[in-house]
Design a protein around this motif. Structure first.
Motif, PDB file in Angstrom:
ATOM      1  N   ASP A  59       0.831  -1.206   0.000  1.00 37.36           N
ATOM      2  CA  ASP A  59       0.000   0.000   0.000  1.00 37.36           C
ATOM      3  C   ASP A  59       0.868   1.260   0.000  1.00 37.36           C
ATOM      4  N   ILE A  60       1.954   1.237   0.769  1.00 34.47           N
ATOM      5  CA  ILE A  60       2.870   2.377   0.798  1.00 34.47           C
ATOM      6  C   ILE A  60       3.475   2.610  -0.587  1.00 34.47           C
ATOM      7  N   GLN A  61       3.939   1.533  -1.222  1.00 33.20           N
ATOM      8  CA  GLN A  61       4.568   1.661  -2.549  1.00 33.20           C
ATOM      9  C   GLN A  61       3.591   2.216  -3.577  1.00 33.20           C
ATOM     10  N   ARG A  62       2.362   1.762  -3.552  1.00 37.67           N
ATOM     11  CA  ARG A  62       1.350   2.252  -4.498  1.00 37.67           C
ATOM     12  C   ARG A  62       1.064   3.738  -4.277  1.00 37.67           C
ATOM     13  N   GLU A  63       1.024   4.147  -3.015  1.00 38.92           N
ATOM     14  CA  GLU A  63       0.798   5.554  -2.704  1.00 38.92           C
ATOM     15  C   GLU A  63       1.971   6.407  -3.189  1.00 38.92           C
ATOM     16  N   LEU A  64       3.192   5.912  -3.014  1.00 38.46           N
ATOM     17  CA  LEU A  64       4.370   6.636  -3.489  1.00 38.46           C
ATOM     18  C   LEU A  64       4.351   6.784  -5.010  1.00 38.46           C
ATOM     19  N   ALA A  65       3.967   5.726  -5.708  1.00 37.37           N
ATOM     20  CA  ALA A  65       3.892   5.785  -7.167  1.00 37.37           C
ATOM     21  C   ALA A  65       2.866   6.819  -7.621  1.00 37.37           C
ATOM     22  N   GLN A  66       1.734   6.863  -6.921  1.00 42.72           N
ATOM     23  CA  GLN A  66       0.676   7.808  -7.295  1.00 42.72           C
ATOM     24  C   GLN A  66       1.121   9.251  -7.051  1.00 42.72           C
ATOM     25  N   ARG A  67       1.798   9.492  -5.946  1.00 46.10           N
ATOM     26  CA  ARG A  67       2.183  10.868  -5.608  1.00 46.10           C
ATOM     27  C   ARG A  67       3.357  11.381  -6.431  1.00 46.10           C
ATOM     28  N   THR A  68       4.241  10.499  -6.855  1.00 48.60           N
ATOM     29  CA  THR A  68       5.427  10.947  -7.582  1.00 48.60           C
ATOM     30  C   THR A  68       5.286  10.859  -9.090  1.00 48.60           C
ATOM     31  N   GLY A  69       4.429   9.977  -9.572  1.00 49.68           N
ATOM     32  CA  GLY A  69       4.339   9.743 -11.007  1.00 49.68           C
ATOM     33  C   GLY A  69       5.455   8.877 -11.543  1.00 49.68           C
ATOM     34  N   CYS A  70       6.300   8.343 -10.666  1.00 51.93           N
ATOM     35  CA  CYS A  70       7.406   7.482 -11.108  1.00 51.93           C
ATOM     36  C   CYS A  70       6.885   6.096 -11.484  1.00 51.93           C
ATOM     37  N   ARG A  71       7.551   5.472 -12.438  1.00 55.25           N
ATOM     38  CA  ARG A  71       7.237   4.092 -12.806  1.00 55.25           C
ATOM     39  C   ARG A  71       8.023   3.141 -11.908  1.00 55.25           C
ATOM     40  N   PHE A  72       7.360   2.066 -11.475  1.00 53.62           N
ATOM     41  CA  PHE A  72       7.994   1.079 -10.604  1.00 53.62           C
ATOM     42  C   PHE A  72       7.975  -0.295 -11.272  1.00 53.62           C
ATOM     43  N   GLU A  73       9.023  -1.039 -11.009  1.00 53.68           N
ATOM     44  CA  GLU A  73       9.098  -2.460 -11.373  1.00 53.68           C
ATOM     45  C   GLU A  73       9.213  -3.222 -10.053  1.00 53.68           C
ATOM     46  N   VAL A  74       8.154  -3.929  -9.670  1.00 53.90           N
ATOM     47  CA  VAL A  74       8.049  -4.506  -8.328  1.00 53.90           C
ATOM     48  C   VAL A  74       8.309  -6.006  -8.365  1.00 53.90           C
ATOM     49  N   SER A  75       9.093  -6.493  -7.408  1.00 53.77           N
ATOM     50  CA  SER A  75       9.409  -7.917  -7.313  1.00 53.77           C
ATOM     51  C   SER A  75       9.337  -8.369  -5.861  1.00 53.77           C
ATOM     52  N   LEU A  76       9.405  -9.680  -5.669  1.00 52.54           N
ATOM     53  CA  LEU A  76       9.485 -10.290  -4.338  1.00 52.54           C
ATOM     54  C   LEU A  76      10.788 -11.060  -4.264  1.00 52.54           C
ATOM     55  N   GLN A  77      11.616 -10.769  -3.244  1.00 50.83           N
ATOM     56  CA  GLN A  77      12.926 -11.392  -3.134  1.00 50.83           C
ATOM     57  C   GLN A  77      13.198 -11.814  -1.699  1.00 50.83           C
ATOM     58  N   PRO A  78      14.065 -12.809  -1.512  1.00 51.21           N
ATOM     59  CA  PRO A  78      14.581 -13.065  -0.168  1.00 51.21           C
ATOM     60  C   PRO A  78      15.303 -11.821   0.336  1.00 51.21           C
ATOM     61  N   ARG A  79      15.187 -11.542   1.632  1.00 54.59           N
ATOM     62  CA  ARG A  79      15.738 -10.286   2.143  1.00 54.59           C
ATOM     63  C   ARG A  79      17.252 -10.195   1.970  1.00 54.59           C
ATOM     64  N   ALA A  80      17.964 -11.290   2.169  1.00 54.30           N
ATOM     65  CA  ALA A  80      19.418 -11.242   2.018  1.00 54.30           C
ATOM     66  C   ALA A  80      19.806 -10.821   0.603  1.00 54.30           C
ATOM     67  N   ARG A  81      19.106 -11.356  -0.391  1.00 49.90           N
ATOM     68  CA  ARG A  81      19.413 -10.998  -1.775  1.00 49.90           C
ATOM     69  C   ARG A  81      19.077  -9.538  -2.051  1.00 49.90           C
ATOM     70  N   SER A  82      17.979  -9.046  -1.506  1.00 50.41           N
ATOM     71  CA  SER A  82      17.584  -7.669  -1.794  1.00 50.41           C
ATOM     72  C   SER A  82      18.601  -6.666  -1.251  1.00 50.41           C
ATOM     73  N   TRP A  83      19.176  -6.949  -0.073  1.00 50.74           N
ATOM     74  CA  TRP A  83      20.201  -6.046   0.451  1.00 50.74           C
ATOM     75  C   TRP A  83      21.463  -6.107  -0.419  1.00 50.74           C
ATOM     76  N   THR A  84      21.831  -7.285  -0.869  1.00 46.14           N
ATOM     77  CA  THR A  84      22.994  -7.420  -1.750  1.00 46.14           C
ATOM     78  C   THR A  84      22.770  -6.678  -3.059  1.00 46.14           C
ATOM     79  N   ASP A  85      21.568  -6.821  -3.629  1.00 51.78           N
ATOM     80  CA  ASP A  85      21.260  -6.156  -4.895  1.00 51.78           C
ATOM     81  C   ASP A  85      21.180  -4.641  -4.726  1.00 51.78           C
TER      82      ASP A  85
END
Length: 275
Positions: A59-85
């Motif tokens: 819900d937070i991410q969707r609100e941010l996209a609406q307020r900024t007009g930025c395009r997002f590419e959303v994924s689901l990752q293990p947390r360890a990998r997301s910090w590395t990436d």
């Protein structure tokens, strides 16, 4: 009778481009060059549930996209990998990231919630073990955790000591921690208010008899995390102000209430220290 003055063709074209430029100026302070913002969720109870594809961070991410007009590419990752990436520049943004000195090297933050971390204890843990120091002193007791999770300075330091002693079991995601705890693989683990009630109910597990707060600190701030490889300091400051505006206008609280109820939402809401 009034007359309308016609602009020369070249002047009209310049005016048109000026108008387009003004429309683009707003989002540009948020949206970096080079394509959509690569945003990663992780499995974390009420924060994001992979089974339903919903959660506070969604819900937070969707609100941010609406307020900024930025395009997002959303994924689901293990947390360890997301910090590395995020560190390597292969990911641009995370939700509900906990700040620590190591991560400060490669990330900016905009906090919006506070994690109140507690220790869930197995029935086999002796009743006299009522603190982290006593747990560490009991050499036969083991702790479980999710790889790369941070719970604030107090618990993080203990995890380092337990790992060095060979008494820390690390797994890939939060659901696995609950399943392994229920199977008796370790004696305790640290979890937040966004997690333990959710998984006990979802997985049909026995409610732990002891859920204790061993950390004297009031809570661990958590929130939007931006890669320094993708966002400038000026852009990060704009995102921080945007998140603060969502706290100030009640948007974050409204989202939290939907998932947690009013009392838990108020306890979980980040409140910046005013200067």
């Amino acid at each position: 009778m009034t007359t309308r003055r016609r602009l020369p063709w070249s002047a009209a074209l310049l005016a048109c481009w000026a108008l387009v430029g003004s429309c683009l100026a707003g989002p540009s302070k948020y949206c970096p060059d080079g394509g959509p913002i690569r945003f990663a969720h992780y499995e974390f109870g009420l924060i994001f549930n992979r089974r339903s594809g919903t959660g506070i961070d969604d819900d937070i991410q969707r609100e941010l996209a609406q307020r900024t007009g930025c395009r997002f590419e959303v994924s689901l990752q293990p947390r360890a990998r997301s910090w590395t990436d995020l560190e390597s520049g292969n990911l641009d943004m995370l939700g509900s990231g906990v700040q620590n000195p190591q991560r400060d090297r490669f990330a900016w933050y905009a906090h919006y919630v506070v994690e109140i971390n507690k220790v869930l204890l197995a029935d086999s843990v002796p009743d006299h073990v009522t603190s982290l120091a006593e747990f560490e002193a009991a050499k036969d007791l083991r702790m479980g955790t999710v790889r790369s999770f941070s719970f604030g300075p107090f618990y993080d330091a203990a995890m380092v000591r337990l790992q060095a002693a060979g008494r820390l079991d690390q797994v890939g995601d939060t659901e696995a921690v609950f399943r392994m705890f229920a199977a008796g693989r370790f004696h305790a683990f640290v979890s937040s208010q966004f997690v333990y009630g959710h998984y006990v109910k979802q997985l049909g597990l026995k409610t732990p008899r002891r859920v204790e707060n061993w950390d004297a600190d009031p809570g661990t701030p958590s929130g939007l995390t931006l890669s320094k490889k993708r966002f400038s300091a000026e852009q990060a400051a704009a995102w921080q102000l945007l998140v603060q505006s969502m706290l100030d206008d009640g948007t974050v609280r409204r989202i939290l209430v939907q998932y947690m109820g009013e009392a838990e939402a108020d306890a979980s809401l980040y409140r910046a220290k005013r200067r």
